[in-house]
Design an enzyme around this catalytic site. Structure first.
Site, PDB file in Angstrom:
ATOM      1  N   ILE A  54       0.900  -1.155   0.000  1.00  0.00           N
ATOM      2  CA  ILE A  54       0.000   0.000   0.000  1.00  0.00           C
ATOM      3  C   ILE A  54       0.938   1.204   0.000  1.00  0.00           C
ATOM      4  O   ILE A  54       1.940   1.236   0.729  1.00  0.00           O
ATOM      5  CB  ILE A  54      -0.950   0.001   1.223  1.00  0.00           C
ATOM      6  CG1 ILE A  54      -1.903   1.205   1.178  1.00  0.00           C
ATOM      7  CG2 ILE A  54      -0.213  -0.052   2.549  1.00  0.00           C
ATOM      8  CD1 ILE A  54      -3.027   1.149   2.247  1.00  0.00           C
ATOM      9  N   SER A  55       0.652   2.193  -0.845  1.00  0.00           N
ATOM     10  CA  SER A  55       1.590   3.298  -1.028  1.00  0.00           C
ATOM     11  C   SER A  55       1.777   4.121   0.249  1.00  0.00           C
ATOM     12  O   SER A  55       0.914   4.131   1.134  1.00  0.00           O
ATOM     13  CB  SER A  55       1.096   4.228  -2.140  1.00  0.00           C
ATOM     14  OG  SER A  55       0.913   3.511  -3.333  1.00  0.00           O
TER      15      SER A  55
END
Ligand code: SAM
Length: 205
Positions: A54-55
């Protein structure tokens, strides 16, 4: 998360009121693996399986501020992963539309189930597609905005073609983020922002 959001505001990464509101309403903890929920409010990328992450919140904030999503927009989100950014975009476009493309089937399912914690899929604001986003999504083009979460070697022509005139494309190329604004079918204003790290965009051929 509130501490992190306030930090991103103070540092000048988050600026636009509607983007800030979306960061507050869409909880990052709803998009991470069960055993990493305590770390959801940290300003770091977190593993979501299959070698993907997940960024980092700072990166998502920076890219969304360049993209400038607005209510009513039709947006293509390439590399939707956990679905966190897809849900933030859905909150912002409101009665618009967000298409999330993810090439790893297990992450396509993970992202969809996470976004399902909100009502965006049943309201038909979000549609997920499992496949290779490197060719865009011709059947739904043109898009007002296109955002990409994995780094290509160069800017694919198809994404430029699938953008409407006046539209914005935000994408990583190697370790830079690029903003392209389409001025005519062949003219683009381009800006480069170096110093980021991304997973590679995989071209399935
Ligand atoms: N915004 C997402 C998030 O925060 O969860 C980003 C996830 S990760 C940084 C980037 C994603 O891009 C990965 O899930 C990866 O599988 C996906 N990806 C890479 N190449 C792709 C391609 N050609 N088409 C679609 N997805 C791709």
């Amino acid at each position: 998360m509130e501490t992190l959001i306030n930090h991103l505001i103070q540092q000048g990464y988050l600026k636009t009121p509607l983007i800030i509101e979306a960061f507050r309403k869409i909880k990052r903890e709803d998009f991470v693996l069960e055993d990493l929920k305590d770390e959801a409010a940290l300003n770091v990328p977190l593993p979501i399986g299959w070698g993907q992450t997940i960024s980092q919140p700072l990166t998502v904030a920076f890219m969304l501020e360049l993209l400038q999503p607005e209510p009513g927009d039709k947006i293509l989100d390439i590399g939707s992963g956990s679905g966190w950014q897809t849900a933030i975009l859905a909150y912002i476009v409101n009665k618009g539309k967000v298409f999330g493309i993810e090439r790893i089937p297990q992450l396509f399912k993970f992202g969809k189930s996470n976004v399902n914690k909100y009502s965006f899929i049943e309201k038909k604001i979000v549609s997920f597609i499992c496949g290779d986003g490197s060719k865009g999504l011709k059947e739904e083009a043109p898009f007002d905005k296109i955002i990409v979460a994995a780094a290509a070697e160069k800017i694919p022509e198809t994404w430029k073609e699938q953008l409407r005139i006046g539209g914005r494309l935000v994408m990583p190329i190697q370790s830079s983020i690029w903003l392209l604004i389409k001025k005519s079918p062949t003219d683009f204003v381009e800006q480069e922002f170096p110093g980021f790290a991304f997973v590679p965009l995989i071209n399935d051929g």
